[in-house]
Write an enzyme that holds these catalytic residues in place. Sequence first.
Site, PDB file in Angstrom:
ATOM      1  N   CYS A 112      12.732 -36.839 -12.227  1.00  0.00           N
ATOM      2  CA  CYS A 112      11.425 -37.484 -12.185  1.00  0.00           C
ATOM      3  C   CYS A 112      10.936 -37.394 -10.751  1.00  0.00           C
ATOM      4  CB  CYS A 112      11.509 -38.925 -12.659  1.00  0.00           C
ATOM      5  SG  CYS A 112      12.740 -39.912 -11.812  1.00  0.00           S
ATOM      6  N   SER A 147      19.056 -39.319 -13.651  1.00  0.00           N
ATOM      7  CA  SER A 147      17.713 -38.794 -13.449  1.00  0.00           C
ATOM      8  C   SER A 147      17.528 -38.628 -11.950  1.00  0.00           C
ATOM      9  CB  SER A 147      16.673 -39.754 -14.024  1.00  0.00           C
ATOM     10  OG  SER A 147      15.384 -39.251 -13.748  1.00  0.00           O
ATOM     11  N   GLY A 196      15.817 -38.603  -8.710  1.00  0.00           N
ATOM     12  CA  GLY A 196      14.588 -39.077  -8.072  1.00  0.00           C
ATOM     13  C   GLY A 196      14.374 -38.215  -6.843  1.00  0.00           C
ATOM     14  N   THR A 197      13.706 -37.084  -7.047  1.00  0.00           N
ATOM     15  CA  THR A 197      13.688 -36.072  -5.978  1.00  0.00           C
ATOM     16  C   THR A 197      12.851 -36.489  -4.774  1.00  0.00           C
ATOM     17  OG1 THR A 197      11.986 -34.925  -7.230  1.00  0.00           O
ATOM     18  CG2 THR A 197      14.243 -34.108  -7.435  1.00  0.00           C
ATOM     19  N   LYS A 247       0.835  -1.195   0.000  1.00  0.00           N
ATOM     20  CA  LYS A 247       0.000   0.000   0.000  1.00  0.00           C
ATOM     21  C   LYS A 247       0.873   1.249   0.000  1.00  0.00           C
ATOM     22  CE  LYS A 247      -3.709  -0.571   2.491  1.00  0.00           C
ATOM     23  NZ  LYS A 247      -4.267  -0.805   3.848  1.00  0.00           N
ATOM     24  N   ARG A 278      -3.306  -1.066  -6.591  1.00  0.00           N
ATOM     25  CA  ARG A 278      -2.352  -2.167  -6.690  1.00  0.00           C
ATOM     26  C   ARG A 278      -2.698  -2.961  -7.940  1.00  0.00           C
ATOM     27  NH1 ARG A 278      -5.239  -5.084  -1.714  1.00  0.00           N
ATOM     28  NH2 ARG A 278      -7.202  -5.182  -2.797  1.00  0.00           N
ATOM     29  N   GLU A 334      19.287 -40.608  -6.167  1.00  0.00           N
ATOM     30  CA  GLU A 334      18.283 -40.430  -5.111  1.00  0.00           C
ATOM     31  C   GLU A 334      18.839 -40.719  -3.732  1.00  0.00           C
ATOM     32  OE1 GLU A 334      14.996 -43.005  -6.074  1.00  0.00           O
ATOM     33  OE2 GLU A 334      16.290 -44.544  -6.863  1.00  0.00           O
ATOM     34  N   MET A 372      -5.608  -7.408   8.584  1.00  0.00           N
ATOM     35  CA  MET A 372      -5.022  -6.472   9.544  1.00  0.00           C
ATOM     36  C   MET A 372      -5.869  -5.224   9.677  1.00  0.00           C
ATOM     37  SD  MET A 372      -1.021  -7.060   9.098  1.00  0.00           S
ATOM     38  CE  MET A 372      -1.117  -6.447   7.464  1.00  0.00           C
ATOM     39  N   GLY A 389      -8.329  -8.071   4.572  1.00  0.00           N
ATOM     40  CA  GLY A 389      -9.157  -8.213   5.767  1.00  0.00           C
ATOM     41  C   GLY A 389      -8.434  -8.765   6.987  1.00  0.00           C
ATOM     42  N   ASP A 432      12.768 -39.607  -3.324  1.00  0.00           N
ATOM     43  CA  ASP A 432      13.660 -40.346  -2.440  1.00  0.00           C
ATOM     44  C   ASP A 432      14.835 -39.483  -1.995  1.00  0.00           C
ATOM     45  OD1 ASP A 432      13.074 -42.985  -1.558  1.00  0.00           O
ATOM     46  OD2 ASP A 432      12.965 -43.587  -3.661  1.00  0.00           O
ATOM     47  N   HIS A 480      -1.210 -36.998   3.861  1.00  0.00           N
ATOM     48  CA  HIS A 480      -1.044 -38.050   2.855  1.00  0.00           C
ATOM     49  C   HIS A 480      -2.089 -37.917   1.754  1.00  0.00           C
ATOM     50  CE1 HIS A 480      -1.732 -42.100   1.160  1.00  0.00           C
ATOM     51  NE2 HIS A 480      -0.405 -42.170   1.220  1.00  0.00           N
ATOM     52  N   ARG A 483      -3.051   3.144   8.674  1.00  0.00           N
ATOM     53  CA  ARG A 483      -3.434   1.991   7.846  1.00  0.00           C
ATOM     54  C   ARG A 483      -2.324   0.949   7.784  1.00  0.00           C
ATOM     55  NH1 ARG A 483      -4.638   4.785   2.193  1.00  0.00           N
ATOM     56  NH2 ARG A 483      -5.851   2.880   1.849  1.00  0.00           N
ATOM     57  N   TYR A 493      15.632 -32.117 -18.775  1.00  0.00           N
ATOM     58  CA  TYR A 493      14.181 -32.327 -18.853  1.00  0.00           C
ATOM     59  C   TYR A 493      13.606 -32.622 -17.480  1.00  0.00           C
ATOM     60  CZ  TYR A 493      15.046 -37.343 -18.412  1.00  0.00           C
ATOM     61  OH  TYR A 493      15.431 -38.570 -17.946  1.00  0.00           O
TER      62      TYR A 493
HETATM   63  P1  ADP Z   1      -7.658  -2.223   3.672  1.00  0.00           P
HETATM   64  O1  ADP Z   1      -6.254  -2.624   3.429  1.00  0.00           O
HETATM   65  O2  ADP Z   1      -8.421  -3.157   4.526  1.00  0.00           O
HETATM   66  O3  ADP Z   1      -8.349  -1.824   2.416  1.00  0.00           O
HETATM   67  P2  ADP Z   1      -7.235   0.558   4.135  1.00  0.00           P
HETATM   68  O4  ADP Z   1      -6.066   1.021   4.894  1.00  0.00           O
HETATM   69  O5  ADP Z   1      -7.151   0.658   2.665  1.00  0.00           O
HETATM   70  O6  ADP Z   1      -7.567  -0.927   4.589  1.00  0.00           O
HETATM   71  O7  ADP Z   1      -8.447   1.397   4.678  1.00  0.00           O
HETATM   72  C1  ADP Z   1      -9.746   0.964   4.925  1.00  0.00           C
HETATM   73  C2  ADP Z   1     -10.746   1.889   4.260  1.00  0.00           C
HETATM   74  O8  ADP Z   1     -10.581   3.213   4.687  1.00  0.00           O
HETATM   75  C3  ADP Z   1     -10.605   1.906   2.762  1.00  0.00           C
HETATM   76  O9  ADP Z   1     -11.872   1.956   2.175  1.00  0.00           O
HETATM   77  C4  ADP Z   1      -9.854   3.170   2.508  1.00  0.00           C
HETATM   78  O10 ADP Z   1     -10.122   3.694   1.241  1.00  0.00           O
HETATM   79  C5  ADP Z   1     -10.377   4.091   3.613  1.00  0.00           C
HETATM   80  N1  ADP Z   1      -9.372   5.075   3.974  1.00  0.00           N
HETATM   81  C6  ADP Z   1      -8.129   4.824   4.394  1.00  0.00           C
HETATM   82  N2  ADP Z   1      -7.442   5.961   4.593  1.00  0.00           N
HETATM   83  C7  ADP Z   1      -8.291   6.971   4.319  1.00  0.00           C
HETATM   84  C8  ADP Z   1      -8.160   8.391   4.323  1.00  0.00           C
HETATM   85  N3  ADP Z   1      -7.025   8.988   4.652  1.00  0.00           N
HETATM   86  N4  ADP Z   1      -9.228   9.113   3.974  1.00  0.00           N
HETATM   87  C9  ADP Z   1     -10.383   8.507   3.624  1.00  0.00           C
HETATM   88  N5  ADP Z   1     -10.570   7.188   3.602  1.00  0.00           N
HETATM   89  C10 ADP Z   1      -9.526   6.409   3.937  1.00  0.00           C
HETATM   90 MG    MG Z   2      13.081 -43.732  -5.682  1.00  0.00          MG
HETATM   91 MG    MG Z   3      -7.716  -0.662   1.134  1.00  0.00          MG
END
Ligand code: ADP
Ligand code: MG
Ligand code: MG
Length: 885
Positions: free
Chosen positions: A845, A777, A779-780, A22, A335, A758, A102, A100, A782, A451, A91, A865
Amino acid sequence: MTQYVYAFSEGSKEQRELLGGKGANLAEMTNLGLPVPPGFTITTQACRSYLTAGSEPGELRVQVTMALRRLEDDLGRQLGDRHDPLLVSVRSGAMHSMPGMMETVLNVGLNDASVKGLAEAGGDERFAWDSYRRLLQMFGKTVLEIDGENFSRALDDAKRRQGVETDVELTAESLKSLVSEFKSVILEHSGTEFPQHPREQLDLAIRAVFDSWNTERARLYRRRERIPQDLGTAVNICTMVFGNTGETSGTGVAFTRDPASGHGGVYGDYLPNAQGEDVVAGIRNTMSLADLKDLDASSYKQLLQVMRRLETHYRDLCDIEFTIERSKLWMLQTRVGKRTAAAAFRIATQLVDENLITMDEALQRVDGSQLAQLMFPRFDASAPRESLGTGMAASPGAATGQIVFDSAAAEKAAAEGKDVILVRRETSPDDLGGMIAARGVLTSRGGRTSHAAVVARGMGKTCVCGLAELDVDGSTARVGGKTLREGDLISIDGSSGEVFAGAVPVVASPVATYLERGLDEAVKDADADTADLVRSVDRLLSHADRIRRLRVRANADNAEDASRARDLGAQGIGLCRTEHMFLGERRVLIERLILASGADARQAVYDELLPLQRQDFTELLTAMDGLPVTIRLLDPPLHEFLPDRTELSVKVALEKASGTADPGEERLLAAVERLHESNPMLGLRGVRLGLVLPGLFALQVRAISEAAALARRDGGDPHVEIMIPLVGSVMELFLIRDEADAIVRQAGLDIPIGTMIELPRAALTATRVAEAAEFFSFGTNDLTQTTWGFSRDDVEGGFFAAYLDRGVFMVSPFESLDVDGVGRLIRIAAEDGRRTRPGLKLGVCGEHGGDPESIHFFHRVGIDYVSCSPFRVPIARLEAGRAAV
Ligand code: ADP
Ligand code: MG
Ligand code: MG
């Protein structure tokens, strides 16, 4: 002094390791001149030292102060000021995206005084109090670890009291009293007042983000995604912009093209008068991004420009988060976007057609596991289904069949032409027959390296493992109050881990049709999207074939597998396991061989085996005519062909007691006892067997030579190679060669004789071994067992879970090659072997021959190969191409 803090304007997208994904991309957008609210990033290094030391490094506090002051000076506002306050978001943002997992806290800096300043500055009281209640809620949950229920309950009560449905309808008055309720919740549950001091809020939030790296769910997620546990997260401090200031504001997410199909266009969701997570949280219905055009034409136009700019810059599909504050657009995140496997292939070729990337780059945008996903049939998404739960997606595919609870039942039912799903608590090597017979495997215990999972993946068999809710007991299974019995229909989705009652209809994968039967066949009746996908796969795979240096062969023991492999692009057979030819009815012959009392008796068995073996090899050579076929002489310990020791001794004892003893069985038991080994994996097998049991290898070499001679006589072009397993010393090889060469010459042929590498000793003495071996060859499987001293059959369902958990390795070394250890041996053997015999042909192999990461390593060390199971051949072709870019 270590630099722990970088202003957005200082970083770039290449710095994901230091600034997190980010942070690096916020910096990149800032430097592109896109409208990013200013801010700064605290590095992952700061997080790491916090996590190891248990407190922030001293300089961090100072550097945060400097960065914050610069920000305040630039904007002419101060954090949490009573007039027109600066507010920030805190953030999380690690190197690898962990959706989701952190935490993020918005509106940091608000307190009882600054909330009034915000109201005045914006001329909007409602918005200010809404922001404050959001801060209390997020801060309470994230920083003070108070159960979110307490807040959402109070929010619901407030809505009910005012008689409204959604939070946007709450008045400033309602929000004000909600704020005091939230404060009491905080006091009650944390024992402290909500901290009013803005800097204290900031520091606590930063620390909470650091800590969120190590929550249980984050650790679990990383284990599953093979992300190292010690990277740490960066923290981004970003000036707040507000989407919750009324109808001219809002917040949204967008993709620069459709992540599902890859088509260009406008894809996204927008929510007016909202902040942050509201869009994805689904609290109100969002509108489609296209509708933003009518709402705010100028922001919409600017957004499209930004998206185009980003695509040109990243030369890939991007996803973005944005906010509009009083008709002004702000970019909050971008991203390179996640996409489905199908979209990955389509987008890669589209970008080539748009002249944004080259074919080589396009190849880097897709990978073998995506291709694998596209090859499996799927459950028809539109069909009705009853879910029984979700386990671990261990080996992809969609399988439906009748439930069987043991291997014997599976084999019996399959022989009657029934489709079955083998349902077990866990599987062991004894279940192999049943796994082969079944359409799919479901277990209630064990993870992705159990297994069941490993074997199923190796066979390309659908498998869901570790469905904990499933209670398997002998002849029934219970799940969620429902009892499943043998014969009941069940459907398992190895790509998602879902399990359904009854039969869910499947649809064949067009990509599989393409791979097996060619482009024309696959696009014949396909709709435009599907045809487009198949053509993309064809273009990328053909490009991989053109540029790769590694050749790809298949492991196959019979003509059917061989020709299937050939259809899938195999350039020969790298491993034919002859032991599979001694199962079934021929097992009796091996039994007789073991019981034979002298050379004549043995020869009688060989005479019977010779035509059978010759026939096996003739069929194989015909199917692979013109291409190399490497046949491995008998490898497993002989007792694998004999009845189980315990069962047999119980049977003989019982018969003795009742006076019905069978002398034949008693002799068999004696043989079983004689051949019993405590460590069969390290026992009498491979070349050792060939040296100890006279005539056995000679028989196989004769059968091979005669088959080759016959094939040639019939106008064929056989290229057979003989491979000696489990060699540890060049002496062993010389002894076998003397005998084998004579037989081959007698047939008037010239057949290369090589060895498997092997055992570590073979690798370490490769200089000598190459004197007697015309090819190596690796034999990864073994080699991994013997290098680590792991017994594969025991450890994977056993302590591997703990090893993965504790981070001894990120992935089972049986799944992906241990480059540092086993890989080092391979490198040594390759270099030393070629010093003795320049141009020595090197193959691999075993499981790793079809594993993407391992393939890249094999390319780097100059292997010629890889050989893998037939269905993985296209995956290996693609990865070998990617390795060559
Ligand atoms: P996540 O990685 O879970 O998307 P973010 O750090 O991107 O978490 O933030 C969570 C939400 O808050 C996102 O929708 C983001 O766009 C919004 N947000 C984060 N920073 C700001 C900011 N400075 N102003 C307005 N909205 C923000
Ligand atoms: Mg073998
Ligand atoms: Mg985000």
